[in-house]
Design a protein around this motif. Structure first.
Motif, mmCIF file in Angstrom:
data_model
loop_
_atom_site.group_PDB
_atom_site.id
_atom_site.type_symbol
_atom_site.label_atom_id
_atom_site.label_comp_id
_atom_site.label_asym_id
_atom_site.label_seq_id
_atom_site.Cartn_x
_atom_site.Cartn_y
_atom_site.Cartn_z
ATOM 1 N N THR A 237 0.868 -1.217 0.060
ATOM 2 C CA THR A 237 -0.157 -0.162 0.125
ATOM 3 C C THR A 237 0.877 1.348 0.051
ATOM 4 O O THR A 237 1.775 1.336 0.785
ATOM 5 C CB THR A 237 -0.906 -0.140 1.122
ATOM 6 N N VAL A 238 0.515 2.225 -0.742
ATOM 7 C CA VAL A 238 1.303 3.492 -1.010
ATOM 8 C C VAL A 238 0.320 4.680 -0.993
ATOM 9 O O VAL A 238 -0.656 4.552 -1.529
ATOM 10 C CB VAL A 238 1.993 3.558 -2.204
ATOM 11 N N SER A 239 0.585 5.597 -0.193
ATOM 12 C CA SER A 239 -0.235 6.929 0.018
ATOM 13 C C SER A 239 0.652 7.811 -0.539
ATOM 14 O O SER A 239 1.764 8.194 -0.569
ATOM 15 C CB SER A 239 -0.299 7.208 1.533
ATOM 16 N N VAL A 240 -0.191 8.539 -1.327
ATOM 17 C CA VAL A 240 0.485 9.877 -2.039
ATOM 18 C C VAL A 240 -0.122 11.062 -1.408
ATOM 19 O O VAL A 240 -1.466 11.332 -1.558
ATOM 20 C CB VAL A 240 0.125 9.644 -3.446
ATOM 21 N N VAL A 241 0.473 12.003 -0.789
ATOM 22 C CA VAL A 241 -0.038 13.049 -0.393
ATOM 23 C C VAL A 241 0.554 14.539 -0.992
ATOM 24 O O VAL A 241 1.560 14.671 -1.279
ATOM 25 C CB VAL A 241 0.661 13.370 1.188
ATOM 26 N N GLY A 242 -0.744 15.245 -1.517
ATOM 27 C CA GLY A 242 -0.342 16.315 -2.132
ATOM 28 C C GLY A 242 -0.250 16.513 -3.616
ATOM 29 O O GLY A 242 0.303 17.613 -4.047
ATOM 30 N N ALA B 83 9.912 10.468 0.241
ATOM 31 C CA ALA B 83 9.357 9.019 0.333
ATOM 32 C C ALA B 83 9.970 8.303 1.886
ATOM 33 O O ALA B 83 11.155 8.721 2.047
ATOM 34 C CB ALA B 83 9.875 8.359 -0.847
ATOM 35 N N ARG B 84 8.992 7.827 2.542
ATOM 36 C CA ARG B 84 9.296 7.201 3.811
ATOM 37 C C ARG B 84 8.393 5.893 3.967
ATOM 38 O O ARG B 84 7.351 6.191 3.624
ATOM 39 C CB ARG B 84 9.496 7.922 5.102
ATOM 40 N N GLY B 85 8.779 5.168 4.581
ATOM 41 C CA GLY B 85 7.912 3.813 4.977
ATOM 42 C C GLY B 85 8.447 2.846 5.772
ATOM 43 O O GLY B 85 9.057 3.343 6.823
ATOM 44 N N ARG B 86 8.085 1.505 5.567
ATOM 45 C CA ARG B 86 8.359 0.600 6.557
ATOM 46 C C ARG B 86 9.486 -0.366 5.882
ATOM 47 O O ARG B 86 9.294 -0.570 4.678
ATOM 48 C CB ARG B 86 7.165 -0.163 7.303
ATOM 49 N N GLY B 87 10.054 -1.256 6.460
ATOM 50 C CA GLY B 87 10.864 -2.372 5.935
ATOM 51 C C GLY B 87 11.925 -1.719 5.194
ATOM 52 O O GLY B 87 12.786 -0.908 5.237
ATOM 53 N N ALA B 88 11.900 -2.304 3.769
ATOM 54 C CA ALA B 88 12.826 -1.780 2.719
ATOM 55 C C ALA B 88 12.719 -0.417 2.515
ATOM 56 O O ALA B 88 13.678 0.392 1.915
ATOM 57 C CB ALA B 88 12.747 -2.553 1.616
ATOM 58 N N ALA B 89 11.441 0.385 2.560
ATOM 59 C CA ALA B 89 11.281 1.767 2.446
ATOM 60 C C ALA B 89 11.628 2.574 3.725
ATOM 61 O O ALA B 89 11.272 3.725 3.674
ATOM 62 C CB ALA B 89 9.834 1.803 2.041
ATOM 63 N N ALA B 90 12.237 2.082 4.625
ATOM 64 C CA ALA B 90 12.435 2.663 5.974
ATOM 65 C C ALA B 90 13.548 3.794 5.745
ATOM 66 O O ALA B 90 13.467 4.762 6.547
ATOM 67 C CB ALA B 90 12.935 1.770 7.119
ATOM 68 N N ARG B 91 14.345 3.746 4.928
ATOM 69 C CA ARG B 91 15.427 4.878 4.578
ATOM 70 C C ARG B 91 14.640 5.821 3.895
ATOM 71 O O ARG B 91 14.120 5.803 2.711
ATOM 72 C CB ARG B 91 16.660 4.276 3.927
ATOM 73 N N GLU C 13 5.065 6.101 2.256
ATOM 74 C CA GLU C 13 4.283 7.417 1.838
ATOM 75 C C GLU C 13 5.026 8.175 1.133
ATOM 76 O O GLU C 13 6.164 8.510 1.083
ATOM 77 C CB GLU C 13 4.103 8.203 3.337
ATOM 78 N N LEU C 14 4.561 8.733 0.088
ATOM 79 C CA LEU C 14 5.125 9.935 -0.814
ATOM 80 C C LEU C 14 4.662 11.193 -0.807
ATOM 81 O O LEU C 14 3.013 11.275 -0.790
ATOM 82 C CB LEU C 14 4.927 9.324 -2.565
ATOM 83 N N ARG C 15 5.216 12.234 -0.363
ATOM 84 C CA ARG C 15 4.824 13.684 -0.187
ATOM 85 C C ARG C 15 5.074 14.584 -0.905
ATOM 86 O O ARG C 15 6.558 14.586 -0.997
ATOM 87 C CB ARG C 15 4.967 13.794 1.760
ATOM 88 N N VAL C 16 4.466 15.381 -1.490
ATOM 89 C CA VAL C 16 4.913 16.363 -2.527
ATOM 90 C C VAL C 16 4.893 17.783 -1.729
ATOM 91 O O VAL C 16 4.012 18.091 -1.203
ATOM 92 C CB VAL C 16 3.825 16.397 -3.475
ATOM 93 N N SER C 17 6.050 18.676 -1.980
ATOM 94 C CA SER C 17 6.236 19.558 -1.501
ATOM 95 C C SER C 17 6.759 20.525 -2.573
ATOM 96 O O SER C 17 7.342 20.263 -3.807
ATOM 97 C CB SER C 17 6.814 19.911 -0.054
ATOM 98 N N ASN C 18 7.057 21.962 -2.201
ATOM 99 C CA ASN C 18 7.826 22.932 -2.916
ATOM 100 C C ASN C 18 7.590 22.871 -4.457
ATOM 101 O O ASN C 18 8.175 23.153 -5.267
ATOM 102 C CB ASN C 18 9.420 22.414 -2.963
ATOM 103 N N ARG C 19 5.956 23.350 -4.709
ATOM 104 C CA ARG C 19 5.631 23.115 -5.917
ATOM 105 C C ARG C 19 6.013 24.476 -6.729
ATOM 106 O O ARG C 19 5.322 25.708 -6.124
ATOM 107 C CB ARG C 19 4.012 22.856 -6.053
ATOM 108 N N LYS C 20 6.507 24.490 -7.753
ATOM 109 C CA LYS C 20 6.660 25.891 -8.554
ATOM 110 C C LYS C 20 6.575 25.698 -10.254
ATOM 111 O O LYS C 20 7.286 24.961 -10.635
ATOM 112 C CB LYS C 20 8.220 26.265 -8.318
ATOM 113 N N TRP C 21 5.626 26.272 -10.528
ATOM 114 C CA TRP C 21 5.346 26.338 -12.191
ATOM 115 C C TRP C 21 6.706 27.355 -12.804
ATOM 116 O O TRP C 21 6.917 28.339 -12.227
ATOM 117 C CB TRP C 21 3.996 26.972 -12.414
ATOM 118 N N SER C 22 6.694 26.783 -14.153
ATOM 119 C CA SER C 22 7.780 27.587 -14.639
ATOM 120 C C SER C 22 7.319 27.768 -16.073
ATOM 121 O O SER C 22 6.390 26.834 -16.516
ATOM 122 C CB SER C 22 9.223 26.560 -14.968
#
Length: 233
Positions: free
Chosen positions: A54-59, A194-202, A166-175
């Motif tokens: 399961t993957v959550s995408v924020v933003g 990106a952050r998560g559990r197990g292999a995604a902990a880093r 979890e994937l979280r998007v920030s610093n949006r800037k249009w060009s």
């Protein structure tokens, strides 16, 4: 089969996807993962979406669509429910193969039946805010268990109980705009963490263009023109 699930089977795409769920020897996809566009691979353990996760995408709706692009182009099926305002044109511009894509705008009162049927028939299932709101931890665990058993990938918009990544998007800037404010928006620079559990902990972080000037996601790069910063969305 419950009556509501039987009704789902009559929706164009759902029945076909379930039939085509069997591995296709012509599709070069690893058995335990689904491919993503190269610009997104450094954010994911192993450079791909792990089946059963399961993957959550924020933003960012654009990031949700970008995660579907490579897999659908290589023969996997994707479905989105709970996003009635989703633009099909935007999905196509980001590279999603619409021939392997189904949209159920609102699951209505039969959320569990709808999502369960999609998980059974599709490789990638996106649960939008209309569907995800009010999902309690117990139901989230049940759906996660079904995802693991079926080898699908569940992507949710916003936070999700017990998520693997979890994937979280920030610093949006249009060009694309000149200093005087004239011009055309060409691409959007973002930072994805990106952050998560197990292999995604880093924790991982990547600068991306989402979308890039060509429409798809691309690795971010410095822009010479003045940008328009977004407060949110």
């Amino acid at each position: 089969m419950p009556e509501e699930v039987a009704r789902l089977a009559t929706i164009p795409g759902l029945r076909t996807a379930a039939q085509l769920k069997r591995p296709d020897p012509e599709i070069p996809t690893a058995a335990g993962s689904l491919p993503v566009t190269p610009a997104l691979s450094e954010l994911l353990p192993g450079g791909a979406l792990r089946r059963g996760s399961t993957v959550s995408v924020v933003g960012s709706t654009a990031l949700i669509l970008a995660l579907l692009t490579e897999a659908t182009q290589q023969g996997s099926w994707a479905a989105i429910t709970g996003m009635p305002d989703l633009g099909i044109v935007a999905a196509a511009e980001l590279g999603v193969d619409l021939d392997r894509f189904a949209l159920v705008p609102d699951p209505g009162a039969e959320l569990v039946a709808v999502v369960s049927a999609l998980i059974d028939g599709f490789d990638l299932v996106v649960l939008g805010p209309v569907a995800a709101q009010g999902v309690q931890p117990q139901l989230a665990r049940q759906l996660a268990g079904r995802v693991r058993n079926r080898g699908a990938v569940l992507l949710t918009t916003g936070a999700w109980p017990g998520v693997d990544l979890e994937l979280r998007v920030s610093n949006r800037k249009w060009s694309g705009l000149a200093v005087d404010g004239f011009g055309h928006l060409e691409s959007r620079d973002v930072v994805v963490s990106a952050r998560g559990r197990g292999a995604a902990a880093r924790p991982r972080t990547a600068a991306l263009q989402l979308p890039a000037s060509g429409g798809a996601a691309a690795v971010g790069r410095p822009r010479a023109r003045t940008g328009l910063t977004e407060a949110a969305g």
